[in-house]
Design an enzyme around this catalytic site. Structure first.
Site, short mmCIF file in Angstrom:
data_model
loop_
_atom_site.label_atom_id
_atom_site.label_comp_id
_atom_site.label_asym_id
_atom_site.label_seq_id
_atom_site.Cartn_x
_atom_site.Cartn_y
_atom_site.Cartn_z
N ASP A 11 2.45 -0.61 0.92
CA ASP A 11 3.53 -1.18 1.73
C ASP A 11 3.20 -2.63 2.11
OD1 ASP A 11 5.14 1.22 1.98
OD2 ASP A 11 3.60 2.01 3.31
N GLU A 169 -4.55 -6.60 0.64
CA GLU A 169 -4.02 -6.02 1.89
C GLU A 169 -3.10 -6.98 2.62
OE1 GLU A 169 -3.54 -3.93 4.23
OE2 GLU A 169 -4.59 -2.17 3.50
C1 BG6 Z 1 1.51 2.16 5.89
C2 BG6 Z 1 2.65 1.34 6.51
O1 BG6 Z 1 1.27 1.71 4.59
O2 BG6 Z 1 1.86 3.54 5.86
C3 BG6 Z 1 2.99 1.90 7.88
O3 BG6 Z 1 2.24 -0.01 6.62
C4 BG6 Z 1 3.32 3.38 7.76
O4 BG6 Z 1 4.10 1.19 8.41
C5 BG6 Z 1 2.14 4.12 7.13
O5 BG6 Z 1 3.59 3.94 9.04
C6 BG6 Z 1 2.43 5.62 6.93
O6 BG6 Z 1 3.49 5.75 6.03
P1 BG6 Z 1 4.30 7.10 5.75
O7 BG6 Z 1 5.09 6.77 4.51
O8 BG6 Z 1 3.28 8.17 5.49
O9 BG6 Z 1 5.13 7.37 6.93
MG MG Z 2 0.43 -2.69 4.00
#
Ligand code: BG6
Ligand code: MG
Length: 218
Positions: A11, A169
């Protein structure tokens, strides 16, 4: 030939899903009468789903039961997945495929190291799953970034020593996790925010193949 391990966060590095997390968290927060701004969303980057909801509840001074907490988490994820379901290759961030393909063609180790439990689904949606030899995500770890666990598991899966790994990252916690793992940290985003990283680039369009080759030779 030299081989290194290249570990990518998902993300904010490979895809811009922060906007979908924002929309889903905002809808959820507002449904329980809690305000939620884009600035607060910034603070949730790299933070797990559980920790994100805990933060939102504390910002809104809300206390809820364990059952309600679980129900809200499920609701947020259902809403988030409604955006993910519509994703396609066009949402891959610029020049990410160029770097991934170069690493694959030069037989470097390539892994994903993400806090998200939706990582596999997203990689499938944007058709990048075959670029990764190993995928470590929110289902595989017990300690959140800045703990180095996610990247250390990634290094092991690639059969590489941590000091031979390079991490991309976009979050402060993620850069700290890479540093804590004794890996080279490359921040993707704002230099002032990611000041702890060994290198920082605005995005992958600023990263040249020559730079990648230098990292491989190091
Ligand atoms: C991270 C994001 O990669 O994943 C966060 O930056 C997010 O914002 C976290 O809360 C968990 O993601 P998911 O898809 O398991 O809710
Ligand atoms: Mg990230």
């Amino acid at each position: 030939m030299n081989t290194k391990g290249f570990i990518f966060d998902l993300d904010g590095v490979i895809v811009d899903t922060a906007k979908y997390h924002f929309l889903a968290w905002k809808k959820l927060a507002n449904s329980i009468d809690v305000d939620f701004t884009e600035t607060q969303n910034e603070q949730l980057k790299g933070v797990s789903r559980v920790k994100s909801l805990e933060k939102i509840l504390s910002w809104g001074n809300k206390t809820i039961s364990e059952d309600e907490f679980m129900a809200l988490m499920a609701k947020k994820n259902d809403d988030y997945l409604s955006y993910i379901d519509k994703m396609g290759e066009s949402e891959i961030l610029p020049d990410v495929p160029k770097i991934l393909n170069h690493l694959n063609e030069s037989n470097q180790g390539v892994a994903l190291g993400s806090a998200s439990k939706n990582a596999r689904k997203i990689l499938q949606k944007v058709n990048l799953i075959s670029n990764f030899q190993a995928i470590v995500d929110g289902n595989d770890v017990s300690k959140a970034k800045p703990d180095p666990e996610v990247f250390l598991i990634g290094a092991k899966a690639l059969n590489q020593k941590p000091e031979n790994c390079i991490v991309f990252e976009d979050s402060v916690a993620g850069v700290q996790a890479a540093n804590n793992a004794n890996m080279i940290s490359i921040g993707i985003g704002d230099k002032t925010v990611l000041s702890e990283a060994d290198y920082v680039f605005k995005d992958f369009t600023e990263i040249s193949i020559e730079f990648i080759e230098e990292l491989i030779k190091k």
